[in-house]
Design a protein around this motif. Structure first.
Motif, PDB file in Angstrom:
ATOM      1  N   SER A  85       0.837  -1.196   0.000  1.00 63.62           N
ATOM      2  CA  SER A  85       0.000   0.000   0.000  1.00 63.62           C
ATOM      3  C   SER A  85       0.874   1.249   0.000  1.00 63.62           C
ATOM      4  O   SER A  85       2.094   1.177   0.177  1.00 63.62           O
ATOM      5  N   HIS A  86       0.244   2.408  -0.195  1.00 63.29           N
ATOM      6  CA  HIS A  86       0.965   3.675  -0.331  1.00 63.29           C
ATOM      7  C   HIS A  86       1.740   4.063   0.928  1.00 63.29           C
ATOM      8  O   HIS A  86       2.796   4.658   0.846  1.00 63.29           O
ATOM      9  N   SER A  87       1.197   3.777   2.083  1.00 66.23           N
ATOM     10  CA  SER A  87       1.852   4.067   3.356  1.00 66.23           C
ATOM     11  C   SER A  87       1.184   3.229   4.431  1.00 66.23           C
ATOM     12  O   SER A  87       0.215   2.530   4.165  1.00 66.23           O
ATOM     13  N   LYS A  88       1.688   3.318   5.650  1.00 62.86           N
ATOM     14  CA  LYS A  88       1.095   2.503   6.713  1.00 62.86           C
ATOM     15  C   LYS A  88      -0.294   2.967   7.121  1.00 62.86           C
ATOM     16  O   LYS A  88      -0.990   2.273   7.842  1.00 62.86           O
ATOM     17  N   SER A  89      -0.745   4.114   6.630  1.00 65.93           N
ATOM     18  CA  SER A  89      -2.107   4.576   6.893  1.00 65.93           C
ATOM     19  C   SER A  89      -3.127   3.919   5.968  1.00 65.93           C
ATOM     20  O   SER A  89      -4.319   4.011   6.202  1.00 65.93           O
ATOM     21  N   TYR A  90      -2.654   3.281   4.891  1.00 67.97           N
ATOM     22  CA  TYR A  90      -3.526   2.624   3.920  1.00 67.97           C
ATOM     23  C   TYR A  90      -3.495   1.127   4.204  1.00 67.97           C
ATOM     24  O   TYR A  90      -2.427   0.526   4.261  1.00 67.97           O
ATOM     25  N   GLY A  91      -4.675   0.504   4.378  1.00 67.61           N
ATOM     26  CA  GLY A  91      -4.707  -0.917   4.700  1.00 67.61           C
ATOM     27  C   GLY A  91      -5.757  -1.674   3.916  1.00 67.61           C
ATOM     28  O   GLY A  91      -6.774  -1.106   3.516  1.00 67.61           O
ATOM     29  N   PHE A  92      -5.508  -2.961   3.696  1.00 68.99           N
ATOM     30  CA  PHE A  92      -6.457  -3.824   3.000  1.00 68.99           C
ATOM     31  C   PHE A  92      -7.451  -4.370   4.027  1.00 68.99           C
ATOM     32  O   PHE A  92      -7.070  -5.017   4.983  1.00 68.99           O
ATOM     33  N   THR A 147     -13.908 -11.331   0.935  1.00 67.57           N
ATOM     34  CA  THR A 147     -13.754 -10.410  -0.183  1.00 67.57           C
ATOM     35  C   THR A 147     -13.543  -8.993   0.339  1.00 67.57           C
ATOM     36  O   THR A 147     -13.948  -8.673   1.462  1.00 67.57           O
ATOM     37  N   MET A 148     -12.925  -8.172  -0.491  1.00 67.77           N
ATOM     38  CA  MET A 148     -12.883  -6.738  -0.184  1.00 67.77           C
ATOM     39  C   MET A 148     -14.264  -6.185  -0.470  1.00 67.77           C
ATOM     40  O   MET A 148     -14.982  -6.709  -1.321  1.00 67.77           O
ATOM     41  N   PRO A 149     -14.653  -5.117   0.205  1.00 70.90           N
ATOM     42  CA  PRO A 149     -15.936  -4.504  -0.107  1.00 70.90           C
ATOM     43  C   PRO A 149     -15.963  -4.022  -1.561  1.00 70.90           C
ATOM     44  O   PRO A 149     -14.931  -3.623  -2.100  1.00 70.90           O
ATOM     45  N   ASP A 150     -17.129  -4.048  -2.182  1.00 69.12           N
ATOM     46  CA  ASP A 150     -17.281  -3.527  -3.543  1.00 69.12           C
ATOM     47  C   ASP A 150     -17.980  -2.167  -3.507  1.00 69.12           C
ATOM     48  O   ASP A 150     -18.576  -1.735  -4.477  1.00 69.12           O
ATOM     49  N   TYR A 160     -12.293   3.116   9.098  1.00 66.30           N
ATOM     50  CA  TYR A 160     -12.861   1.802   9.427  1.00 66.30           C
ATOM     51  C   TYR A 160     -12.028   0.731   8.734  1.00 66.30           C
ATOM     52  O   TYR A 160     -11.172   1.029   7.914  1.00 66.30           O
ATOM     53  N   GLY A 161     -12.253  -0.529   9.054  1.00 66.96           N
ATOM     54  CA  GLY A 161     -11.470  -1.618   8.488  1.00 66.96           C
ATOM     55  C   GLY A 161     -10.071  -1.662   9.080  1.00 66.96           C
ATOM     56  O   GLY A 161      -9.153  -2.204   8.492  1.00 66.96           O
ATOM     57  N   GLY A 162      -9.907  -1.080  10.275  1.00 67.31           N
ATOM     58  CA  GLY A 162      -8.627  -1.119  10.968  1.00 67.31           C
ATOM     59  C   GLY A 162      -7.620  -0.092  10.494  1.00 67.31           C
ATOM     60  O   GLY A 162      -6.487  -0.085  10.963  1.00 67.31           O
ATOM     61  N   GLN A 163      -7.986   0.784   9.551  1.00 75.44           N
ATOM     62  CA  GLN A 163      -7.045   1.757   9.010  1.00 75.44           C
ATOM     63  C   GLN A 163      -7.703   3.104   8.783  1.00 75.44           C
ATOM     64  O   GLN A 163      -8.927   3.199   8.722  1.00 75.44           O
ATOM     65  N   SER A 164      -6.878   4.125   8.595  1.00 77.53           N
ATOM     66  CA  SER A 164      -7.401   5.453   8.250  1.00 77.53           C
ATOM     67  C   SER A 164      -8.114   5.415   6.912  1.00 77.53           C
ATOM     68  O   SER A 164      -9.169   6.012   6.744  1.00 77.53           O
ATOM     69  N   TYR A 165      -7.512   4.721   5.939  1.00 80.84           N
ATOM     70  CA  TYR A 165      -8.034   4.681   4.575  1.00 80.84           C
ATOM     71  C   TYR A 165      -8.267   3.230   4.153  1.00 80.84           C
ATOM     72  O   TYR A 165      -7.401   2.583   3.577  1.00 80.84           O
ATOM     73  N   PRO A 166      -9.432   2.660   4.443  1.00 82.34           N
ATOM     74  CA  PRO A 166      -9.697   1.261   4.102  1.00 82.34           C
ATOM     75  C   PRO A 166      -9.869   1.060   2.596  1.00 82.34           C
ATOM     76  O   PRO A 166     -10.290   1.973   1.883  1.00 82.34           O
ATOM     77  N   SER A 167      -9.552  -0.129   2.135  1.00 79.70           N
ATOM     78  CA  SER A 167      -9.613  -0.441   0.706  1.00 79.70           C
ATOM     79  C   SER A 167     -10.989  -0.948   0.292  1.00 79.70           C
ATOM     80  O   SER A 167     -11.788  -1.379   1.112  1.00 79.70           O
ATOM     81  N   TYR A 168     -11.225  -0.891  -1.021  1.00 82.05           N
ATOM     82  CA  TYR A 168     -12.394  -1.514  -1.635  1.00 82.05           C
ATOM     83  C   TYR A 168     -12.054  -1.791  -3.089  1.00 82.05           C
ATOM     84  O   TYR A 168     -11.115  -1.209  -3.634  1.00 82.05           O
ATOM     85  N   VAL A 169     -12.770  -2.711  -3.720  1.00 78.85           N
ATOM     86  CA  VAL A 169     -12.512  -3.076  -5.110  1.00 78.85           C
ATOM     87  C   VAL A 169     -13.374  -2.216  -6.018  1.00 78.85           C
ATOM     88  O   VAL A 169     -14.585  -2.126  -5.831  1.00 78.85           O
ATOM     89  N   LEU A 170     -12.738  -1.604  -6.988  1.00 78.67           N
ATOM     90  CA  LEU A 170     -13.432  -0.802  -7.990  1.00 78.67           C
ATOM     91  C   LEU A 170     -13.434  -1.635  -9.268  1.00 78.67           C
ATOM     92  O   LEU A 170     -12.418  -1.806  -9.913  1.00 78.67           O
ATOM     93  N   GLY A 171     -14.548  -2.219  -9.594  1.00 76.61           N
ATOM     94  CA  GLY A 171     -14.640  -3.111 -10.753  1.00 76.61           C
ATOM     95  C   GLY A 171     -15.300  -4.412 -10.339  1.00 76.61           C
ATOM     96  O   GLY A 171     -15.608  -4.640  -9.180  1.00 76.61           O
ATOM     97  N   GLU A 172     -15.488  -5.284 -11.316  1.00 77.34           N
ATOM     98  CA  GLU A 172     -16.193  -6.524 -11.039  1.00 77.34           C
ATOM     99  C   GLU A 172     -15.239  -7.635 -10.620  1.00 77.34           C
ATOM    100  O   GLU A 172     -14.047  -7.608 -10.931  1.00 77.34           O
ATOM    101  N   LEU A 173     -15.761  -8.593  -9.896  1.00 79.95           N
ATOM    102  CA  LEU A 173     -14.993  -9.773  -9.529  1.00 79.95           C
ATOM    103  C   LEU A 173     -15.076 -10.784 -10.670  1.00 79.95           C
ATOM    104  O   LEU A 173     -16.056 -10.807 -11.419  1.00 79.95           O
ATOM    105  N   PRO A 174     -14.077 -11.628 -10.815  1.00 78.09           N
ATOM    106  CA  PRO A 174     -14.074 -12.588 -11.921  1.00 78.09           C
ATOM    107  C   PRO A 174     -15.104 -13.683 -11.716  1.00 78.09           C
ATOM    108  O   PRO A 174     -15.487 -14.007 -10.593  1.00 78.09           O
ATOM    109  N   THR A 175     -15.537 -14.257 -12.833  1.00 77.68           N
ATOM    110  CA  THR A 175     -16.398 -15.429 -12.791  1.00 77.68           C
ATOM    111  C   THR A 175     -15.528 -16.648 -13.030  1.00 77.68           C
ATOM    112  O   THR A 175     -14.362 -16.533 -13.426  1.00 77.68           O
ATOM    113  N   LEU A 176     -16.066 -17.814 -12.771  1.00 81.75           N
ATOM    114  CA  LEU A 176     -15.321 -19.052 -13.022  1.00 81.75           C
ATOM    115  C   LEU A 176     -15.326 -19.364 -14.510  1.00 81.75           C
ATOM    116  O   LEU A 176     -16.318 -19.179 -15.193  1.00 81.75           O
TER     117      LEU A 176
END
Length: 128
Positions: free
Chosen positions: A42-49, A98-101, A108-124
């Motif tokens: 991540s960009h810095s320790k303030s950014y978390g997955f 999963t990450m939030p969509d 929230y999510g344990g960090q100052s800047y929590p992550s989320y997925v921008l885009g669709e998740l893959p299908t099988l």
């Protein structure tokens, strides 16, 4: 063997306007009952997955309960250091796995800047 991979973006909930700062490229693999994320540090320790609520075999598990999106960030108490994360596939093993969509609230999510997925998740898809 079942396999489906998409290119996506992992973004962070920040107050920043510049998308290049608050998002980064990632790949997402559908493994049937769970997803793997090819992540970069991540960009810095303030950014978390973080992990959405409710997982391929060689992935590193991220199974920290503090990553759940319902957990508030408390300054000085964060356990995350995702800016030192090595490139690789990660199985999110808490919550839904999963990450939030959607863009979660900051701190929230344990960090100052929590992550989320921008885009669709893959299908099988079947690979012969």
């Amino acid at each position: 063997r079942l396999q489906g991979v998409v290119n996506s973006n992992v973004c962070y909930s920040t107050n920043l306007i510049n998308e290049k700062v608050s998002c980064q490229e990632a790949r997402v693999k559908n493994c049937g009952g769970y997803y793997l994320y090819q992540l970069y540090k991540s960009h810095s320790k303030s950014y978390g997955f973080c992990v959405a609520q409710d997982q391929c075999t060689d992935a590193t598990r991220l199974d920290d309960r503090w990553r759940l999106i319902t957990n508030p960030y408390v300054s000085g108490q964060s356990k995350a250091a995702d800016n030192s994360l090595k490139k690789g596939w990660y199985r999110l093993a808490e919550g839904h796995g999963t990450m939030p969509d959607y863009e979660p609230d900051t701190k929230y999510g344990g960090q100052s800047y929590p992550s989320y997925v921008l885009g669709e998740l893959p299908t099988l898809m079947r690979v012969r």
